[in-house]
Design a protein around this motif. Sequence first.
Motif, PDB file in Angstrom:
ATOM      1  N   THR A  16       0.821  -1.212   0.000  1.00 52.90           N
ATOM      2  CA  THR A  16       0.000   0.000   0.000  1.00 52.90           C
ATOM      3  C   THR A  16       0.852   1.258   0.000  1.00 52.90           C
ATOM      4  O   THR A  16       0.330   2.340   0.172  1.00 52.90           O
ATOM      5  CB  THR A  16      -0.940   0.008   1.224  1.00 52.90           C
ATOM      6  OG1 THR A  16      -0.151  -0.092   2.423  1.00 52.90           O
ATOM      7  CG2 THR A  16      -1.900  -1.157   1.155  1.00 52.90           C
ATOM      8  N   THR A  17       2.166   1.112  -0.163  1.00 53.33           N
ATOM      9  CA  THR A  17       3.017   2.293  -0.276  1.00 53.33           C
ATOM     10  C   THR A  17       3.009   2.773  -1.717  1.00 53.33           C
ATOM     11  O   THR A  17       2.478   2.135  -2.613  1.00 53.33           O
ATOM     12  CB  THR A  17       4.456   1.985   0.151  1.00 53.33           C
ATOM     13  OG1 THR A  17       5.076   1.212  -0.881  1.00 53.33           O
ATOM     14  CG2 THR A  17       4.503   1.203   1.445  1.00 53.33           C
ATOM     15  N   ALA A  18       3.663   3.917  -1.935  1.00 55.54           N
ATOM     16  CA  ALA A  18       3.794   4.423  -3.298  1.00 55.54           C
ATOM     17  C   ALA A  18       4.854   3.654  -4.078  1.00 55.54           C
ATOM     18  O   ALA A  18       4.991   3.858  -5.279  1.00 55.54           O
ATOM     19  CB  ALA A  18       4.160   5.908  -3.256  1.00 55.54           C
ATOM     20  N   LEU A  19       5.624   2.808  -3.417  1.00 54.13           N
ATOM     21  CA  LEU A  19       6.711   2.101  -4.077  1.00 54.13           C
ATOM     22  C   LEU A  19       6.176   0.968  -4.942  1.00 54.13           C
ATOM     23  O   LEU A  19       5.232   0.272  -4.579  1.00 54.13           O
ATOM     24  CB  LEU A  19       7.702   1.559  -3.050  1.00 54.13           C
ATOM     25  CG  LEU A  19       8.362   2.618  -2.161  1.00 54.13           C
ATOM     26  CD1 LEU A  19       9.317   1.961  -1.177  1.00 54.13           C
ATOM     27  CD2 LEU A  19       9.089   3.655  -3.000  1.00 54.13           C
ATOM     28  N   ARG A  20       6.826   0.777  -6.088  1.00 49.82           N
ATOM     29  CA  ARG A  20       6.435  -0.256  -7.039  1.00 49.82           C
ATOM     30  C   ARG A  20       7.660  -1.118  -7.309  1.00 49.82           C
ATOM     31  O   ARG A  20       8.699  -0.615  -7.746  1.00 49.82           O
ATOM     32  CB  ARG A  20       5.909   0.385  -8.324  1.00 49.82           C
ATOM     33  CG  ARG A  20       4.762   1.359  -8.048  1.00 49.82           C
ATOM     34  CD  ARG A  20       4.332   2.135  -9.290  1.00 49.82           C
ATOM     35  NE  ARG A  20       3.721   1.232 -10.250  1.00 49.82           N
ATOM     36  CZ  ARG A  20       4.253   0.892 -11.417  1.00 49.82           C
ATOM     37  NH1 ARG A  20       5.431   1.373 -11.769  1.00 49.82           N
ATOM     38  NH2 ARG A  20       3.638   0.071 -12.230  1.00 49.82           N
ATOM     39  N   PHE A  21       7.540  -2.422  -7.049  1.00 48.16           N
ATOM     40  CA  PHE A  21       8.694  -3.306  -7.088  1.00 48.16           C
ATOM     41  C   PHE A  21       8.720  -4.154  -8.359  1.00 48.16           C
ATOM     42  O   PHE A  21       7.682  -4.620  -8.841  1.00 48.16           O
ATOM     43  CB  PHE A  21       8.711  -4.217  -5.862  1.00 48.16           C
ATOM     44  CG  PHE A  21       8.875  -3.475  -4.567  1.00 48.16           C
ATOM     45  CD1 PHE A  21      10.047  -2.794  -4.288  1.00 48.16           C
ATOM     46  CD2 PHE A  21       7.849  -3.424  -3.632  1.00 48.16           C
ATOM     47  CE1 PHE A  21      10.209  -2.083  -3.100  1.00 48.16           C
ATOM     48  CE2 PHE A  21       7.990  -2.732  -2.443  1.00 48.16           C
ATOM     49  CZ  PHE A  21       9.170  -2.057  -2.178  1.00 48.16           C
ATOM     50  N   GLY A  22       9.918  -4.345  -8.878  1.00 43.96           N
ATOM     51  CA  GLY A  22      10.133  -5.201 -10.035  1.00 43.96           C
ATOM     52  C   GLY A  22      11.281  -6.153  -9.777  1.00 43.96           C
ATOM     53  O   GLY A  22      11.975  -6.072  -8.753  1.00 43.96           O
ATOM     54  N   TYR A  23      11.502  -7.060 -10.711  1.00 40.51           N
ATOM     55  CA  TYR A  23      12.608  -8.008 -10.624  1.00 40.51           C
ATOM     56  C   TYR A  23      13.335  -7.987 -11.957  1.00 40.51           C
ATOM     57  O   TYR A  23      12.708  -7.931 -13.026  1.00 40.51           O
ATOM     58  CB  TYR A  23      12.099  -9.420 -10.331  1.00 40.51           C
ATOM     59  CG  TYR A  23      13.140 -10.337  -9.730  1.00 40.51           C
ATOM     60  CD1 TYR A  23      13.299 -10.425  -8.350  1.00 40.51           C
ATOM     61  CD2 TYR A  23      13.971 -11.114 -10.531  1.00 40.51           C
ATOM     62  CE1 TYR A  23      14.257 -11.252  -7.784  1.00 40.51           C
ATOM     63  CE2 TYR A  23      14.934 -11.946  -9.984  1.00 40.51           C
ATOM     64  CZ  TYR A  23      15.070 -12.015  -8.605  1.00 40.51           C
ATOM     65  OH  TYR A  23      16.029 -12.840  -8.048  1.00 40.51           O
ATOM     66  N   ASP A  46       5.141  -5.538  -9.613  1.00 42.74           N
ATOM     67  CA  ASP A  46       4.515  -4.490 -10.418  1.00 42.74           C
ATOM     68  C   ASP A  46       5.135  -4.380 -11.801  1.00 42.74           C
ATOM     69  O   ASP A  46       4.516  -3.823 -12.716  1.00 42.74           O
ATOM     70  CB  ASP A  46       4.650  -3.133  -9.714  1.00 42.74           C
ATOM     71  CG  ASP A  46       3.976  -3.135  -8.356  1.00 42.74           C
ATOM     72  OD1 ASP A  46       2.743  -3.241  -8.309  1.00 42.74           O
ATOM     73  OD2 ASP A  46       4.696  -3.042  -7.339  1.00 42.74           O
ATOM     74  N   GLY A  47       6.363  -4.860 -11.950  1.00 43.74           N
ATOM     75  CA  GLY A  47       7.028  -4.696 -13.229  1.00 43.74           C
ATOM     76  C   GLY A  47       8.298  -5.500 -13.317  1.00 43.74           C
ATOM     77  O   GLY A  47       8.606  -6.341 -12.466  1.00 43.74           O
ATOM     78  N   VAL A  48       9.071  -5.192 -14.358  1.00 44.76           N
ATOM     79  CA  VAL A  48      10.262  -5.966 -14.674  1.00 44.76           C
ATOM     80  C   VAL A  48      11.361  -5.028 -15.145  1.00 44.76           C
ATOM     81  O   VAL A  48      11.113  -4.060 -15.862  1.00 44.76           O
ATOM     82  CB  VAL A  48       9.936  -7.024 -15.761  1.00 44.76           C
ATOM     83  CG1 VAL A  48       9.424  -6.368 -17.034  1.00 44.76           C
ATOM     84  CG2 VAL A  48      11.131  -7.909 -16.066  1.00 44.76           C
TER      85      VAL A  48
END
Length: 302
Positions: A16-23, A46-48
Motif C-alpha cells: 500500500t506504499t507508493a513504491l512499485r517493485f520489479g525483478y 509491479d514490473g520488470v
Amino acid sequence: MNSEPLHPTNGAGPDTTALRFGYGTNGLADLRLDDALPLLADLGYDGVGLTLDHMHLDPLAPDLPARTRRLAHRLDQLGLTATVETGARYVLDPRRKHGPSLLDPDPDDRARRVDLLIRAVRVAADLGAHAVHCFSGTTPTGTDEDTAWKRLAEALAPVLDAATKVGVPLAVEPEPGHLLATLADFHRLRRTLGDPEPLGLTLDIGHCQCLEPLPPADCVRAAAPWLRHVQIEDMRRGVHEHLPFGDGEIDFPPVLSALAATGYQGLTVVELPRHSHAGPHFAELSLPYLRHAAAPSQGSTP
C-alpha cells in the motif's frame, strides 16, 4: 544494523506504499521470457527490469520491432510495467564482458555501444517503459581520465537526442570500478552535458552501501531530483557483490522510507544477476521482504 534474514512474510497484504517493485530479468537468465513474466506477475511484482540480451529480447535480432510489439501486448495483459536495462555481459562481443563500451578507444566500437543504447531507447518507447538504464564502462588501459570523460559525453549526446525525441529518460548508473562510479561522478557528467532534461540517474542501493560516503538512505534523499530508475539488493561495505536481502549490511526500512518520501514513481528492481541459477526462488522471497521492510513507510506518501 542489518534487517532480518530473508524469508517470506506470513500474511503480507498488498503493498500500500507508493513504491512499485520489479525483478530484473538478468536474475532470471535460465528462464524463457515468456515464462519469467507470468512468474513475476503471479508473485505480485509491479514490473520488470528488462535486460536486452540474446536469451530474452535480443536487441540485435532482425525482427526486434515485431517482437517488441508482442512483448508490449504481453506486459499489458499481465499488468506489468518495465524499465529497459542495457547491462548484458556479452550481447555485443562474445569475448569482452560489457564490451565495447562508451569509452572504447576505437570510435567504431564506441558507435556499436551507442547504437545499442539508441535501440534500447526505441524499445523502451514501444514498451511504454519508465526509463532506459546504462553505465559508462571502465576506463581502458592507456586512456587518461580527461579523454575518457570527453568520450563519454560525446557518445551519450546522440542517445540523449533519441531519448528526447521519444520522451523516455536515460538513467545512467554509477557502477563501482567504472569511470562513472559515484553520485559525484554523475553530477560531473550532468554538468558537462549542460544538465539535459532527459538525463537522469539509476541509483543502485547496494552500490551506495559499497562505496558512497553517505548512508544509503541519505543517498536516496540526495539523488531524489534525478531519480529515474532504482535497483536494489543487499551489499557489504567495500565489497561489490550483489547479495540476497538479509545477507549484507543494509538496513532497508529507512532506505525504503526515504525512497517513498521522494515521490519516486518508477520501478524499484531487485538486482541479483549472479543468483540466476535460483532466480524463481529469490524472486519469490524478495518481494515479501521488500514489502515488509517498506511497511514503516506506509501512509507516508500520498
